[in-house]
Design a protein around this motif. Structure first.
Motif, PDB file in Angstrom:
ATOM      1  N   ASP A 167       0.887  -1.176   0.000  1.00 47.30           N
ATOM      2  CA  ASP A 167       0.000   0.000   0.000  1.00 47.30           C
ATOM      3  C   ASP A 167       0.923   1.224   0.000  1.00 47.30           C
ATOM      4  OD1 ASP A 167      -1.731   2.055   0.537  1.00 47.30           O
ATOM      5  OD2 ASP A 167      -2.685   1.093   2.261  1.00 47.30           O
ATOM      6  N   LEU A 168       1.250   1.694  -1.219  1.00 42.22           N
ATOM      7  CA  LEU A 168       2.261   2.758  -1.396  1.00 42.22           C
ATOM      8  C   LEU A 168       1.678   4.138  -1.182  1.00 42.22           C
ATOM      9  CD1 LEU A 168       4.318   2.242  -4.699  1.00 42.22           C
ATOM     10  CD2 LEU A 168       5.167   2.301  -2.362  1.00 42.22           C
ATOM     11  N   ARG A 169       2.317   4.942  -0.327  1.00 43.73           N
ATOM     12  CA  ARG A 169       1.919   6.341  -0.109  1.00 43.73           C
ATOM     13  C   ARG A 169       3.125   7.191  -0.492  1.00 43.73           C
ATOM     14  NH1 ARG A 169      -3.089   6.130   2.791  1.00 43.73           N
ATOM     15  NH2 ARG A 169      -3.659   3.935   2.663  1.00 43.73           N
ATOM     16  N   VAL A 170       2.960   8.042  -1.480  1.00 43.36           N
ATOM     17  CA  VAL A 170       4.110   8.728  -2.051  1.00 43.36           C
ATOM     18  C   VAL A 170       4.033  10.238  -1.841  1.00 43.36           C
ATOM     19  CG1 VAL A 170       5.577   8.856  -4.097  1.00 43.36           C
ATOM     20  CG2 VAL A 170       3.985   6.956  -3.867  1.00 43.36           C
ATOM     21  N   ALA A 171       5.145  10.824  -1.374  1.00 44.07           N
ATOM     22  CA  ALA A 171       5.198  12.280  -1.168  1.00 44.07           C
ATOM     23  C   ALA A 171       6.376  12.854  -1.941  1.00 44.07           C
ATOM     24  CB  ALA A 171       5.388  12.578   0.312  1.00 44.07           C
ATOM     25  N   GLY A 188      -0.330   4.389 -12.552  1.00 41.56           N
ATOM     26  CA  GLY A 188      -1.549   4.288 -11.738  1.00 41.56           C
ATOM     27  C   GLY A 188      -1.287   3.528 -10.447  1.00 41.56           C
ATOM     28  N   ARG A 189      -0.134   3.814  -9.823  1.00 42.37           N
ATOM     29  CA  ARG A 189       0.276   3.085  -8.610  1.00 42.37           C
ATOM     30  C   ARG A 189       0.289   3.993  -7.398  1.00 42.37           C
ATOM     31  NH1 ARG A 189       0.484  -0.242  -5.733  1.00 42.37           N
ATOM     32  NH2 ARG A 189       2.573  -0.848  -5.150  1.00 42.37           N
ATOM     33  N   GLY A 190      -0.234   3.515  -6.298  1.00 39.77           N
ATOM     34  CA  GLY A 190      -0.083   4.184  -5.020  1.00 39.77           C
ATOM     35  C   GLY A 190      -1.018   5.360  -4.804  1.00 39.77           C
ATOM     36  N   THR A 191      -0.847   5.975  -3.636  1.00 47.73           N
ATOM     37  CA  THR A 191      -1.605   7.169  -3.252  1.00 47.73           C
ATOM     38  C   THR A 191      -0.605   8.313  -3.184  1.00 47.73           C
ATOM     39  OG1 THR A 191      -3.062   5.802  -1.906  1.00 47.73           O
ATOM     40  CG2 THR A 191      -3.068   8.161  -1.441  1.00 47.73           C
ATOM     41  N   LEU A 192      -0.869   9.390  -3.924  1.00 47.97           N
ATOM     42  CA  LEU A 192       0.052  10.535  -3.935  1.00 47.97           C
ATOM     43  C   LEU A 192      -0.453  11.611  -2.982  1.00 47.97           C
ATOM     44  CD1 LEU A 192       0.761  11.007  -7.773  1.00 47.97           C
ATOM     45  CD2 LEU A 192       1.771   9.403  -6.169  1.00 47.97           C
ATOM     46  N   TYR A 193       0.441  12.160  -2.166  1.00 44.16           N
ATOM     47  CA  TYR A 193       0.116  13.272  -1.268  1.00 44.16           C
ATOM     48  C   TYR A 193       0.860  14.500  -1.785  1.00 44.16           C
ATOM     49  CZ  TYR A 193      -1.813   9.893   2.054  1.00 44.16           C
ATOM     50  OH  TYR A 193      -2.574   8.915   2.645  1.00 44.16           O
ATOM     51  N   LEU A 217      -5.037  15.053 -11.928  1.00 50.33           N
ATOM     52  CA  LEU A 217      -4.094  13.953 -11.695  1.00 50.33           C
ATOM     53  C   LEU A 217      -4.730  12.598 -12.034  1.00 50.33           C
ATOM     54  CD1 LEU A 217      -2.446  15.289  -8.437  1.00 50.33           C
ATOM     55  CD2 LEU A 217      -1.185  14.573 -10.473  1.00 50.33           C
ATOM     56  N   LEU A 218      -6.009  12.442 -11.669  1.00 53.51           N
ATOM     57  CA  LEU A 218      -6.692  11.179 -11.986  1.00 53.51           C
ATOM     58  C   LEU A 218      -6.791  10.994 -13.502  1.00 53.51           C
ATOM     59  CD1 LEU A 218      -9.633  11.260  -9.390  1.00 53.51           C
ATOM     60  CD2 LEU A 218      -7.603   9.815  -9.295  1.00 53.51           C
ATOM     61  N   LYS A 219      -7.073  12.111 -14.190  1.00 49.59           N
ATOM     62  CA  LYS A 219      -7.196  12.053 -15.652  1.00 49.59           C
ATOM     63  C   LYS A 219      -5.885  11.603 -16.304  1.00 49.59           C
ATOM     64  CE  LYS A 219      -8.927  14.957 -19.321  1.00 49.59           C
ATOM     65  NZ  LYS A 219      -8.792  16.355 -19.709  1.00 49.59           N
ATOM     66  N   ARG A 220      -4.771  11.982 -15.668  1.00 48.89           N
ATOM     67  CA  ARG A 220      -3.462  11.584 -16.222  1.00 48.89           C
ATOM     68  C   ARG A 220      -3.083  10.163 -15.843  1.00 48.89           C
ATOM     69  NH1 ARG A 220       0.447  15.526 -18.170  1.00 48.89           N
ATOM     70  NH2 ARG A 220      -0.828  17.294 -18.748  1.00 48.89           N
ATOM     71  N   GLY A 221      -3.902   9.502 -15.018  1.00 45.88           N
ATOM     72  CA  GLY A 221      -3.635   8.089 -14.732  1.00 45.88           C
ATOM     73  C   GLY A 221      -3.467   7.747 -13.265  1.00 45.88           C
ATOM     74  N   ALA A 222      -3.348   8.770 -12.382  1.00 43.71           N
ATOM     75  CA  ALA A 222      -3.134   8.473 -10.957  1.00 43.71           C
ATOM     76  C   ALA A 222      -4.286   7.615 -10.419  1.00 43.71           C
ATOM     77  CB  ALA A 222      -3.039   9.774 -10.171  1.00 43.71           C
ATOM     78  N   ALA A 223      -3.928   6.689  -9.506  1.00 46.14           N
ATOM     79  CA  ALA A 223      -4.952   5.809  -8.935  1.00 46.14           C
ATOM     80  C   ALA A 223      -5.697   6.510  -7.797  1.00 46.14           C
ATOM     81  CB  ALA A 223      -4.306   4.536  -8.414  1.00 46.14           C
ATOM     82  N   ARG A 224      -4.955   7.239  -6.989  1.00 44.80           N
ATOM     83  CA  ARG A 224      -5.544   7.894  -5.812  1.00 44.80           C
ATOM     84  C   ARG A 224      -4.642   9.057  -5.419  1.00 44.80           C
ATOM     85  NH1 ARG A 224      -5.886   5.300   0.216  1.00 44.80           N
ATOM     86  NH2 ARG A 224      -7.331   6.803   1.121  1.00 44.80           N
ATOM     87  N   VAL A 225      -5.242  10.208  -5.119  1.00 45.77           N
ATOM     88  CA  VAL A 225      -4.437  11.377  -4.748  1.00 45.77           C
ATOM     89  C   VAL A 225      -5.076  12.113  -3.568  1.00 45.77           C
ATOM     90  CG1 VAL A 225      -3.524  11.785  -7.059  1.00 45.77           C
ATOM     91  CG2 VAL A 225      -5.647  12.882  -6.408  1.00 45.77           C
ATOM     92  N   LEU A 226      -4.223  12.764  -2.771  1.00 43.59           N
ATOM     93  CA  LEU A 226      -4.707  13.718  -1.775  1.00 43.59           C
ATOM     94  C   LEU A 226      -4.024  15.027  -2.074  1.00 43.59           C
ATOM     95  CD1 LEU A 226      -4.901  10.849   0.230  1.00 43.59           C
ATOM     96  CD2 LEU A 226      -6.406  12.651   1.077  1.00 43.59           C
ATOM     97  N   ASP A 233      -9.530  24.458   0.731  1.00 41.27           N
ATOM     98  CA  ASP A 233     -10.060  23.093   0.631  1.00 41.27           C
ATOM     99  C   ASP A 233      -9.016  22.061   0.199  1.00 41.27           C
ATOM    100  OD1 ASP A 233     -12.431  24.228   1.242  1.00 41.27           O
ATOM    101  OD2 ASP A 233     -13.433  23.735  -0.656  1.00 41.27           O
ATOM    102  N   ALA A 234      -9.105  20.869   0.794  1.00 43.58           N
ATOM    103  CA  ALA A 234      -8.276  19.727   0.381  1.00 43.58           C
ATOM    104  C   ALA A 234      -9.199  18.691  -0.256  1.00 43.58           C
ATOM    105  CB  ALA A 234      -7.564  19.130   1.591  1.00 43.58           C
ATOM    106  N   THR A 235      -8.654  17.915  -1.194  1.00 45.74           N
ATOM    107  CA  THR A 235      -9.489  16.929  -1.898  1.00 45.74           C
ATOM    108  C   THR A 235      -8.809  15.576  -1.966  1.00 45.74           C
ATOM    109  OG1 THR A 235     -10.500  18.634  -3.295  1.00 45.74           O
ATOM    110  CG2 THR A 235     -10.578  16.380  -4.138  1.00 45.74           C
ATOM    111  N   GLU A 236      -9.594  14.525  -1.696  1.00 40.57           N
ATOM    112  CA  GLU A 236      -9.145  13.172  -2.010  1.00 40.57           C
ATOM    113  C   GLU A 236      -9.764  12.794  -3.347  1.00 40.57           C
ATOM    114  OE1 GLU A 236     -10.092   9.906   0.642  1.00 40.57           O
ATOM    115  OE2 GLU A 236      -9.056   8.522  -0.703  1.00 40.57           O
ATOM    116  N   GLY A 237      -8.946  12.336  -4.262  1.00 44.78           N
ATOM    117  CA  GLY A 237      -9.451  11.866  -5.555  1.00 44.78           C
ATOM    118  C   GLY A 237      -9.202  10.384  -5.695  1.00 44.78           C
ATOM    119  N   ARG A 238     -10.266   9.644  -5.986  1.00 41.46           N
ATOM    120  CA  ARG A 238     -10.155   8.219  -6.303  1.00 41.46           C
ATOM    121  C   ARG A 238     -10.876   8.012  -7.617  1.00 41.46           C
ATOM    122  NH1 ARG A 238     -10.851   4.313  -1.592  1.00 41.46           N
ATOM    123  NH2 ARG A 238     -10.480   5.511   0.276  1.00 41.46           N
ATOM    124  N   ARG A 239     -10.674   6.855  -8.202  1.00 47.97           N
ATOM    125  CA  ARG A 239     -11.341   6.612  -9.492  1.00 47.97           C
ATOM    126  C   ARG A 239     -12.857   6.601  -9.344  1.00 47.97           C
ATOM    127  NH1 ARG A 239      -6.635   2.713 -11.598  1.00 47.97           N
ATOM    128  NH2 ARG A 239      -5.241   4.402 -12.194  1.00 47.97           N
TER     129      ARG A 239
END
Ligand SMILES: Nc1ncnc2c1ncn2[C@@H]1O[C@H](COP(=O)(O)OP(=O)(O)OP(=O)(O)O)[C@@H](O)[C@H]1O
Ligand SMILES: O=c1[nH]cc([C@@H]2O[C@H](CO)[C@@H](O)[C@H]2O)c(=O)[nH]1
Length: 297
Positions: A167-171, A188-193, A217-226, A233-239
């Motif tokens: 469960d990769l969390r990347v900063a 499309g790997r991991g969760t980006l912060y 970021l999701l449109k470019r392929g990210a799987a999950r972002v914060l 405002d902060a946003t969590e993006g998932r597919r």
């Protein structure tokens, strides 16, 4: 391994040398002030914050077999971190980050992470030599990864079978190194912060708010972002959708470290099984409390 880690922190662990002056500074200033040395590096800062949230991190990094390295390892051990996963190099010196801060904020900083970069994939040995996992039984737990590693190594990690179950969390390490996270967006790997600026750098555009940035970021392929944006405002993006929340309004007394606090609190809540709304809310609350100066670093 003497203890089982809750999370691996992979990236930079070094000494921060910080010069601070009460004077406003500019290029060429030579002023009285204080110079301090404290453990730093993004992976270390995340690990220190995870400890505050009750997790036990194991460090995967490169530290020299010099006096500075011995002291740094002792400082990590004293903070409850697992250090027998650290690659100790005989010929590489311990890395250093140097910053100068005046009354008008950060003047300049240099991150000398050459030893980490030179060590390359050697820092990942515990993932295959049985200390944490083997190729037959890969590591399947939480991993916090920082963008101080080279683009080559980050690209390998994004595709490595050794971390495919993790469960990769990347900063990112700094806005200057934000683009090094591109392999995780593309694969499309991991969760980006990331903060708003870093999201823009990764998408080669400017965003007005965290919701647009998460969608981009999701449109470019990210799987999950914060995506965070300071007091906005902060946003969590998932597919499966976007979740936006507003941080509590607080009087800000410090900002450096806000991103790490947000990330560590979110990981701790998420890993503890909190639903997405609760995890984001807890992370915003923890970061707001941090910037208002109510918690010790
Ligand atoms: N002015 C503020 N008011 C309330 N909360 C804040 C403020 N600034 C930061 N925060 C909290 O910290 C979180 C992260 O802030 P920010 O987007 O500035 O991260 P960052 O740029 O990565 O921080 P860092 O300074 O550590 O690099 C925000 O989402 C929010 O929860
Ligand atoms: O390129 C980098 N810049 C800054 C850091 C670390 O971030 C903190 C400052 O924002 C500080 O601890 C520094 O070591 C790093 O690891 N790499």
């Amino acid at each position: 391994m003497t203890r089982e880690p809750d999370i691996l922190c992979i990236g930079s662990v070094l000494w921060d040398v910080i010069g601070r002056s009460a004077s406003a500074m500019r290029q060429g200033s030579d002023v009285p002030g204080r110079i301090t040395r404290l453990p730093g590096g993004v992976a270390m800062n995340i690990a220190m914050t995870l400890v505050r949230f009750g997790l036990t991190p194991a460090l995967l990094t490169a530290v020299g077999r010099d006096g500075e390295g011995d002291e740094l390892i002792a400082a990590c051990t004293a903070r409850g971190m697992i250090t027998d996963t650290v690659y100790r190099s005989d010929d590489l010196p311990t890395d250093v980050y140097m910053a100068v801060e005046g009354a008008n904020g950060l003047i300049a900083a240099i991150a000398d992470a050459h030893s980490l970069e030179a060590a390359g994939a050697k820092i990942l040995a515990p993932l295959s030599d049985g200390r944490l996992a083997t190729p037959q039984a890969p590591f399947g737990g939480l991993v916090a990864l920082d963008g101080n590693l080279t683009l080559t190594l980050l690209s390998e990690i994004a595709r490595s079978p050794l971390l495919a179950q993790a469960d990769l969390r990347v900063a990112p390490a700094s806005p200057g190194k934000a683009e090094r996270l591109t392999p995780f967006v593309q694969a499309g790997r991991g969760t980006l912060y990331v903060n708003l600026e870093e999201a823009g750098l990764l998408c080669q555009t400017d965003f007005d708010n965290s919701r647009d940035a998460a969608a981009g970021l999701l449109k470019r392929g990210a799987a999950r972002v914060l995506v965070t944006d300071g007091g906005s405002d902060a946003t969590e993006g998932r597919r499966d959708g976007l979740l936006t929340q507003t941080p509590p309004q607080v009087l800000v007394t410090r900002v450096t470290g806000a991103g790490d606090t947000f990330m560590a609190a979110h990981i701790a809540a998420d890993a503890g099984g909190a639903p997405p709304e609760d995890a984001l809310n807890k992370a915003l609350l923890a970061a707001a409390t941090y910037v208002s100066g109510e918690t010790a670093l």
